[in-house]
Write an enzyme that holds these catalytic residues in place. Structure first.
Site, PDB file in Angstrom:
ATOM      1  N   ARG A   1       2.914   0.689  -6.366  1.00 20.10           N
ATOM      2  CA  ARG A   1       3.111  -0.156  -5.185  1.00 20.10           C
ATOM      3  C   ARG A   1       1.874  -0.944  -4.795  1.00 20.10           C
ATOM      4  NH1 ARG A   1       7.134   1.935  -1.109  1.00 20.10           N
ATOM      5  NH2 ARG A   1       5.800   0.745   0.259  1.00 20.10           N
TER       6      ARG A   1
ATOM      7  N   LYS B   1       8.865 -14.951 -13.924  1.00 20.50           N
ATOM      8  CA  LYS B   1       8.398 -13.836 -14.774  1.00 20.50           C
ATOM      9  C   LYS B   1       7.135 -14.232 -15.520  1.00 20.50           C
ATOM     10  CE  LYS B   1       9.906 -11.165 -13.440  1.00 20.50           C
ATOM     11  NZ  LYS B   1      10.863 -11.049 -12.414  1.00 20.50           N
TER      12      LYS B   1
ATOM     13  N   LYS C   1       4.681  -3.855  -5.826  1.00 18.64           N
ATOM     14  CA  LYS C   1       6.107  -3.630  -6.113  1.00 18.64           C
ATOM     15  C   LYS C   1       6.991  -3.849  -4.892  1.00 18.64           C
ATOM     16  CE  LYS C   1       9.413  -2.666  -8.846  1.00 18.64           C
ATOM     17  NZ  LYS C   1       9.763  -3.772  -9.750  1.00 18.64           N
TER      18      LYS C   1
ATOM     19  N   GLU D   1       4.121 -14.429 -13.137  1.00 17.26           N
ATOM     20  CA  GLU D   1       3.696 -13.146 -12.576  1.00 17.26           C
ATOM     21  C   GLU D   1       2.832 -12.335 -13.530  1.00 17.26           C
ATOM     22  OE1 GLU D   1       7.615 -11.506 -11.419  1.00 17.26           O
ATOM     23  OE2 GLU D   1       6.674 -11.227  -9.477  1.00 17.26           O
TER      24      GLU D   1
ATOM     25  N   TRP E   1      -3.205  -2.394  -1.340  1.00 19.27           N
ATOM     26  CA  TRP E   1      -2.929  -3.770  -1.765  1.00 19.27           C
ATOM     27  C   TRP E   1      -3.577  -4.630  -0.693  1.00 19.27           C
ATOM     28  CZ3 TRP E   1      -0.361  -8.059   0.256  1.00 19.27           C
ATOM     29  CH2 TRP E   1      -0.082  -9.079  -0.674  1.00 19.27           C
TER      30      TRP E   1
ATOM     31  N   GLU F   1      13.974 -17.865 -12.586  1.00 17.53           N
ATOM     32  CA  GLU F   1      13.541 -16.493 -12.847  1.00 17.53           C
ATOM     33  C   GLU F   1      12.634 -16.436 -14.085  1.00 17.53           C
ATOM     34  OE1 GLU F   1      13.342 -13.937 -11.240  1.00 17.53           O
ATOM     35  OE2 GLU F   1      13.161 -12.286 -12.633  1.00 17.53           O
TER      36      GLU F   1
ATOM     37  N   CYS G   1       0.843  -1.196   0.000  1.00 17.50           N
ATOM     38  CA  CYS G   1       0.000   0.000   0.000  1.00 17.50           C
ATOM     39  C   CYS G   1       0.876   1.244   0.000  1.00 17.50           C
ATOM     40  CB  CYS G   1      -0.863   0.039   1.249  1.00 17.50           C
ATOM     41  SG  CYS G   1      -1.799  -1.448   1.524  1.00 17.50           S
TER      42      CYS G   1
ATOM     43  N   ASN H   1      -0.682   1.209   6.442  1.00 14.12           N
ATOM     44  CA  ASN H   1       0.025   0.131   5.731  1.00 14.12           C
ATOM     45  C   ASN H   1       0.487  -0.859   6.783  1.00 14.12           C
ATOM     46  OD1 ASN H   1      -0.078   1.623   3.443  1.00 14.12           O
ATOM     47  ND2 ASN H   1       2.120   2.029   3.312  1.00 14.12           N
ATOM     48  N   GLY H   2       0.312  -2.126   6.531  1.00 15.79           N
ATOM     49  CA  GLY H   2       0.808  -3.104   7.497  1.00 15.79           C
ATOM     50  C   GLY H   2      -0.294  -4.062   7.867  1.00 15.79           C
TER      51      GLY H   2
ATOM     52  N   HIS I   1      13.392 -36.873 -11.960  1.00 13.24           N
ATOM     53  CA  HIS I   1      13.023 -37.355 -10.620  1.00 13.24           C
ATOM     54  C   HIS I   1      11.591 -36.994 -10.236  1.00 13.24           C
ATOM     55  CE1 HIS I   1      17.073 -38.730  -9.930  1.00 13.24           C
ATOM     56  NE2 HIS I   1      17.525 -37.558 -10.355  1.00 13.24           N
TER      57      HIS I   1
HETATM   58  O1  M6R Z   1      12.052  -5.432  -3.453  1.00 13.33           O
HETATM   59  P1  M6R Z   1      12.604  -6.831  -3.376  1.00 13.33           P
HETATM   60  O2  M6R Z   1      13.654  -7.083  -4.369  1.00 13.33           O
HETATM   61  O3  M6R Z   1      13.041  -7.187  -1.983  1.00 13.33           O
HETATM   62  O4  M6R Z   1      11.372  -7.754  -3.707  1.00 13.33           O
HETATM   63  C1  M6R Z   1      11.410  -9.129  -3.538  1.00 13.33           C
HETATM   64  C2  M6R Z   1      10.254  -9.798  -4.241  1.00 13.33           C
HETATM   65  O5  M6R Z   1       9.039  -9.396  -3.665  1.00 13.33           O
HETATM   66  C3  M6R Z   1      10.226  -9.435  -5.725  1.00 13.33           C
HETATM   67  O6  M6R Z   1      11.428  -9.799  -6.346  1.00 13.33           O
HETATM   68  C4  M6R Z   1       9.063 -10.117  -6.439  1.00 13.33           C
HETATM   69  O7  M6R Z   1       9.311 -11.489  -6.548  1.00 13.33           O
HETATM   70  C5  M6R Z   1       8.850  -9.432  -7.780  1.00 13.33           C
HETATM   71  N1  M6R Z   1       7.466  -9.338  -8.065  1.00 13.33           N
HETATM   72  C6  M6R Z   1       9.597 -10.090  -8.889  1.00 13.33           C
HETATM   73  O8  M6R Z   1       9.227  -9.724 -10.155  1.00 13.33           O
END
Ligand code: M6R
Length: 629
Positions: A27, A508, A624, A511, A75, A504, A2, A101-102, A527
């Protein structure tokens, strides 16, 4: 996660709040809201579901005057992303508004108590308990004949937060104190920006950068009263705090998309420039064929380091895994990578002369910060010199909580990243690890001077190759993306230094395209995961010449025998005939291969999601920076 923005001063609050929220929208974007105390001392609150533009449309024709206000982009944690759960939340008189936030961990208990006292809750959120509790406190304080003003609001909020469990950052306004703003934080960031006769308080610096470059980051457990006349800041013991403001370290400006449809696409294209800037910033020639790595901190302490532990989440963890491979295999230093969220509750036994590296593009990830804090504390508790914390943070945000917590920062310097799916910051994190691996290899003589220099020269020569790679793969991936319209599962395989790149690639794709994807070390497929393979499950295999090339090709054979469509990420060389489709890489040394192999994967995910018409920059359910546990 948030975003909070709050203002008090001589300018109308609403435009400042909207401007701040626009800078924070990346964010969290489930819903948004504002509350302002207007010139008649009434509290006006407006909220909307979905993107911030819905709120802007709603308030743009309204005459919301007033000079103190709070805003929020949400969020969702507690309660669906619908209007009733959007912040700000109000007390039952509609005179107090709170954004938070929190997570308030004991909200259920507090809520039940308030409900028994007759309070009618309007939302499913944890936050709503706060305005009701403040109202109760203000009632109690009025019996003591305290005036309606900011100081009274401050006392009420302080009494309430002492009953809250969990992590929070919050901002409160009250129509009884029309120029006052009370802000407080525990384990969630809040930064005060100091203007002339006005203040802004926000959860992240981009919301402040347009307003002022002078900031006062709030410390943990602090509470503050902001009026146009000044700031009063108190610690958890109610001691008034005096300290000097500091300047924003980086520009924190959110750049525009240029001619790209999405930030993510632009950010993938930024990567060759990031490599160029990294070479300029971190490498310098000391004689005809010797280079050194430049850091902004004194690196003497690295000499005694015997092992490394890296704490990170998500994409940052994948970059750390490549880092760990380099630090072990190139620099000869034992290295472990931990999920920060796991490390917090099951840290390994303390070992001497350990370097702890926190990796986070945002510098605000709650799990990574908590893991780092815990490690620092438990090491400081021992009096043994060899167990004391040795720390480095790799982050893209110097002005973040991590930037302030850790004295030795490796600045990713990738420029602010807006796309929620990390691309250029991942690339910058990889480069940071190459620098560190070179530094340790030089310190430990783990490789010959020639081997170290070759890696350095390869890094120097990389940017033009990257430029070519990005533009050629953009076209190839755009075409290939059409074949993924009906695909539901994708397997990514890699080995050795490129196993984390397979992880990764899968992350990607998941996500932003919502296609299920999983990454495996290629040798592990047989396996178990091999049971998934069939015609409709494409396998994307990273095969770069080196230690494990033949092995990866054999593992790809196993997939081919199960009818999978095989996509290879490999240079044009013998062995690649096996692939049904090739995403060609330049011929490059194996050490450097992650830096090139990740680019086709980023572009392919991007084009698959864009082709499906999805919201690439703000994918569903993500944020974010993840500032809750
Ligand atoms: O800000 P950070 O690099 O600590 O964030 C860690 C993860 O939350 C972040 O990498 C998340 O997996 C992203 N959405 C990746 O695209």
């Amino acid at each position: 996660m948030c975003g909070i923005v709050a203002v008090t001063g001589y300018r109308k609050a609403l435009p400042l709040l909207i401007d701040g929220l626009q800078k924070l929208e990346y964010r969290g974007y489930d819903s948004a809201g504002i509350a302002v105390i207007n010139e008649d001392n009434n509290l006006i609150c407006d909220k909307s579901e979905g993107k911030l533009k819905n709120l802007i449309n709603k308030v743009s024709n309204k005459d919301i005057s007033g000079y103190v206000g709070i805003g929020h982009t949400r969020w969702a944690t507690h309660g669906k992303p619908i209007v009733k759960n959007a912040h700000p939340h109000l007390d039952s008189l509609g005179s107090i508004a709170v954004v938070q936030n929190g997570i308030i961990e004991n909200f259920q208990e507090l809520k039940s108590k308030l409900e028994k006292e007759g309070v009618d809750f309007k939302s499913d959120t944890d936050t709503e308990v706060i305005p009701h509790l403040i109202q109760k406190e203000l009632n109690n304080l009025s019996k003591l004949n305290l005036e309606n003003n900011g100081s009274t609001l401050l006392i009420a909020v302080r009494n309430v937060i002492s009953d809250l469990e969990g992590a929070y950052a919050l901002a409160v306004i009250w129509s009884g104190a029309p120029d006052s703003l009370v802000v407080a934080r525990r384990q969630a960031p809040l930064i005060i920006g100091l203007g002339e006769g006005e203040f802004v308080c926000a959860s992240d610096t981009p919301a402040i950068a347009n307003f002022t470059k002078t900031i006062l980051p709030m410390e943990d457990e602090e509470i503050g009263l902001l009026t146009p006349l000044g700031i009063e800041l108190y610690d958890s013991e109610n001691e008034r705090q005096y300290r000097n403001p500091v300047s924003l370290k980086s520009s924190e400006q959110v750049v525009d998309k240029k001619n790209f449809r999405h930030y993510m696409h632009k950010e993938i294209y930024d990567q060759p420039e990031i490599a160029k800037n990294w070479v300029k910033k971190y490498l310098s020639k000391i004689d005809s064929n010797q280079y050194k790595i430049n850091y902004a901190f004194d690196t003497n302490f690295l000499e005694g380091i015997e092992r490394i532990q890296i704490l990170a989440c998500g994409t940052s963890r994948h970059a750390s895994m490549v880092g760990s491979y380099l630090l072990e295999q190139f620099s000869g230093i034992p290295t472990n990578v931990f999920y920060a969220s796991e490390f917090r509750y099951s840290p390994p036994p303390l070992l001497p002369n350990t370097l702890t590296i926190g990796v986070s593009q945002s510098g605000e990830t709650a799990d990574t910060l908590a893991a780092l804090n815990m490690e620092i504390k438990r090491r400081k508790l021992t009096n043994k010199l060899e167990l004391q914390p040795n720390l480095i943070a790799i982050t893209n945000r110097l002005d973040s909580s991590m930037g302030r917590l850790v004295p030795n920062i490796i600045d990713i310097s990738a420029g602010i990243e807006i796309g929620v799916a990390a691309t250029k910051t991942f690339f910058g994190q990889l480069l940071s690890f190459y620098g560190l691996a070179i530094k340790f290899a030089q310190l430990r003589n783990s490789k010959s001077a020639d081997e170290i220099n070759n890696l350095i020269l390869d890094l120097i020569n990389l940017p033009p190759q990257l430029e070519e790679l990005v533009s050629s793969h953009n076209k190839i991936s755009e075409k290939l993306a059409h074949d993924f319209s009906d695909i539901k599962d994708v397997i990514f395989l890699g080995r050795g230094i490129n196993y984390p790149i397979a992880l990764e690639g899968a992350l990607k794709l998941k996500e932003i395209s919502y296609i299920h994807a999983a990454g495996y070390p290629a040798g592990e497929m047989k396996h178990g995961p091999i049971a998934l393979l069939e015609k409709k499950v494409p396998v994307i295999s990273i095969a770069t010449p080196g230690k494990v090339f033949e092995k990866v090709i054999s593992n790809a054979q196993e997939a081919k025998a199960r009818d999978s469509y095989l996509i290879g990420i490999a240079p044009k060389c013998k062995g690649i005939e096996i692939f049904d489709f090739l995403l060609p890489l330049p011929a490059i040394d194996e050490w450097l291969s992650p830096l090139v192999a990740v680019i086709p994967l980023q572009l392919l995910s991007y084009h698959i999601a864009a082709h499906k018409g999805l919201d690439v920059d703000q994918p569903r359910n993500l944020a974010k920076s993840v500032t809750v546990e």
